[in-house]
Design a protein around this motif. Structure first.
Motif, PDB file in Angstrom:
ATOM      1  N   TYR A 103       0.839  -1.211   0.000  1.00 15.68           N
ATOM      2  CA  TYR A 103       0.000   0.000   0.000  1.00 15.68           C
ATOM      3  C   TYR A 103       0.871   1.256   0.000  1.00 15.68           C
ATOM      4  CZ  TYR A 103      -3.524   3.345   1.752  1.00 15.68           C
ATOM      5  OH  TYR A 103      -4.353   4.417   1.912  1.00 15.68           O
ATOM      6  N   LEU A 106       2.682   1.683  -3.383  1.00 18.51           N
ATOM      7  CA  LEU A 106       1.802   2.159  -4.454  1.00 18.51           C
ATOM      8  C   LEU A 106       1.303   3.582  -4.204  1.00 18.51           C
ATOM      9  CD1 LEU A 106      -0.157  -1.115  -5.233  1.00 18.51           C
ATOM     10  CD2 LEU A 106       1.357   0.130  -6.797  1.00 18.51           C
ATOM     11  N   LYS A 107       1.227   3.988  -2.949  1.00 20.94           N
ATOM     12  CA  LYS A 107       0.895   5.385  -2.660  1.00 20.94           C
ATOM     13  C   LYS A 107       2.037   6.299  -3.089  1.00 20.94           C
ATOM     14  CE  LYS A 107      -1.985   6.928   0.041  1.00 20.94           C
ATOM     15  NZ  LYS A 107      -3.261   7.680  -0.128  1.00 20.94           N
ATOM     16  N   PRO A 110       2.702   5.327  -7.702  1.00 26.26           N
ATOM     17  CA  PRO A 110       1.484   4.764  -8.299  1.00 26.26           C
ATOM     18  C   PRO A 110       1.762   4.071  -9.634  1.00 26.26           C
ATOM     19  CG  PRO A 110       1.139   7.035  -7.571  1.00 26.26           C
ATOM     20  CD  PRO A 110       2.604   6.786  -7.503  1.00 26.26           C
ATOM     21  N   THR A 112      -0.422   2.340 -12.999  1.00 23.88           N
ATOM     22  CA  THR A 112      -1.728   2.247 -13.644  1.00 23.88           C
ATOM     23  C   THR A 112      -1.647   1.288 -14.828  1.00 23.88           C
ATOM     24  OG1 THR A 112      -1.245   4.154 -15.061  1.00 23.88           O
ATOM     25  CG2 THR A 112      -2.393   4.594 -12.984  1.00 23.88           C
ATOM     26  N   ALA A 223      -6.700  -0.790   0.251  1.00 15.50           N
ATOM     27  CA  ALA A 223      -5.737  -1.324  -0.715  1.00 15.50           C
ATOM     28  C   ALA A 223      -6.412  -1.840  -1.976  1.00 15.50           C
ATOM     29  CB  ALA A 223      -4.903  -2.428  -0.067  1.00 15.50           C
ATOM     30  N   LYS A 225      -8.883  -0.821  -3.442  1.00 13.70           N
ATOM     31  CA  LYS A 225      -9.339   0.267  -4.314  1.00 13.70           C
ATOM     32  C   LYS A 225      -8.250   0.680  -5.300  1.00 13.70           C
ATOM     33  CE  LYS A 225     -12.850   2.318  -1.274  1.00 13.70           C
ATOM     34  NZ  LYS A 225     -12.873   1.330  -0.215  1.00 13.70           N
ATOM     35  N   MET A 226      -7.024   0.193  -5.084  1.00 13.98           N
ATOM     36  CA  MET A 226      -5.920   0.404  -6.016  1.00 13.98           C
ATOM     37  C   MET A 226      -5.984  -0.704  -7.067  1.00 13.98           C
ATOM     38  SD  MET A 226      -2.831   1.195  -3.330  1.00 13.98           S
ATOM     39  CE  MET A 226      -2.632   2.790  -2.564  1.00 13.98           C
TER      40      MET A 226
END
Length: 411
Positions: A103, A106-107, A110, A112, A223, A225-226
């Motif tokens: 988490y 990735l914060k 990021p 995608t 998490a 939601k990523m």
């Protein structure tokens, strides 16, 4: 002496003329008032309802098969907390700690879509860390000096085979030291309201990394939601440099709709699983997020097998419990009243049904439409909404128009 000419009106005749004039004026006034009364706008009817702003789903609250030892927690996204057991005291959580590691990564960095992210080069210190951990029987992936792992490779190695050495490498890459990275982990926990959690290492190998099932469910909800995190934890296998194919330790994938998230086991922590499951109810797909922690066993396979037994039981019970229930019947739930005393009840046009479980409090919103001065049977006077489901409120009967006498005499 007599005077001849026009006769002077007598007082009696003058009084009669005045009376006639007054009567005519009064009649004109009465006519004007009557006309005004008849053409005046009639006030709108008023609507009141007995529908509460929160209604509990009827029925007895569910009794779920919680584990007798350890702790557990269940949350249904968009609906609320289904319940929990144990968990009053924070306990070691093993490799479940890696959820926070991923988490934070990735914060800070990021990803995608299909992006691989920047590369991490394996250094001599990373190889030494790997070799030093082998003697203690930790979960690891083999690394060689000069090897390059993309960020996605590293996250897959972290979350699928639960590589402690990769947790260490990611921490150094992100924050420069494990200490600095652990500070980030605890700051993120504070931001999520995880008041009973304390991280002391990025892998969860230390028994001083402690948390509760409830806290880890809050993290798991954030998490997943990523999109990249959710994609990785659902993988059964992946391919990374040097090692080749790696496999996910989570044997619950695909069972009872489970699509993640992370196992964890140590002697001190016992067996642990924080999980997410898809639940189809009618035309909706809900996400159940839960955790079963600190289950007994002589070794990791036994501990995780015990966890999985309880997760299966809980999710099977959830599927029987979480379904569509009637929250509000199609029966009188209010009244429309006119200014002249006429009235009729109003009711939902159909039963208002929601997805949930007995005892779940559901917020209810009622909006009304100005009903106008008179009411016809079946006319829409508003709507009631709960859990994104809307049902019209309609008049059950008609109200007769006001009488002529009421119109003439109303104030």
């Amino acid at each position: 002496m007599t005077v001849y000419g026009t006769a002077t009106p007598t007082p009696t005749k003058r009084r009669g003329l005045k009376a006639l004039t007054a009567t005519a004026a009064a009649l004109v006034a009465v006519g004007a008032v009557a006309t005004f009364q008849l053409v005046r706008d009639i006030p709108d009817a008023t609507l009141t309802t007995t529908i509460a702003t929160t209604i509990k789903v009827p029925g007895k609250a569910p009794s779920l098969p919680w584990p007798e030892t350890g702790s557990a927690e269940l949350m249904v996204e968009g609906l609320g907390r289904l319940g929990g057991s144990g968990g009053e005291k924070a306990e070691p959580i093993g490799s479940v700690a890696k959820v926070m590691t991923a988490y934070v990564i990735l914060k800070d960095h990021p990803l995608t879509g299909d992006a691989e992210g920047p590369s991490l080069t394996v250094k001599a210190a990373d190889v030494a860390d790997y070799e030093g951990r082998k003697a203690t029987g930790q979960s690891l992936v083999h690394v060689v000096e000069g090897e390059k792992l993309t960020q996605r490779d590293a996250l897959e190695a972290l979350m699928l085979p639960s590589a402690n050495n990769i947790a260490h490498q990611l921490a150094i890459w992100d924050a420069g030291s494990e200490k600095a990275f652990v500070e980030k982990m605890n700051a993120a926990a504070d931001a999520l309201g995880m008041d009973d959690t304390e991280y002391t290492d990025p892998s969860g190998f230390f028994p001083t990394t402690i948390s509760t099932a409830a806290d880890q469910v809050e993290l798991a909800r954030a998490a997943i939601k990523m999109p990249v995190f959710a994609e990785i934890v659902e993988l059964r296998e992946a391919t990374i440099p040097v090692v080749g194919t790696i496999y996910n330790y989570n044997d619950m994938l695909g069972v009872e709709g489970v699509f993640g998230i992370k196992t964890g086991s140590t002697d001190e922590a016992g067996g642990n699983l924080v999980f997410a499951s898809r639940l189809k109810v009618g035309g909706r797909t809900l996400t159940v997020v839960g955790a079963v922690f600190n289950q007994p066993g002589a070794n990791t396979p036994e501990q995780l097998a015990e966890v999985n037994v309880h997760v299966r039981k809980l999710l099977a019970a959830v599927r029987k419990t979480v379904k569509e229930y009637e929250l509000l019947a199609a029966e009188p739930a209010g009244r429309v009243e006119t200014a002249w005393g006429g009235s009729t009840t109003v009711s939902p046009a159909a039963p208002l049904k929601v997805v949930g479980w007995p005892g779940l409090p559901v917020p209810v919103a009622v909006t009304t439409v100005p009903p106008g001065p008179s009411i016809a049977a079946g006319s829409v006077v508003g709507q009631v909404e709960a859990d994104s489901v809307r049902v019209e409120l309609r008049a059950d009967g008609s109200v007769e128009d006001p009488s002529l006498w009421w119109k003439l005499t109303r104030i």
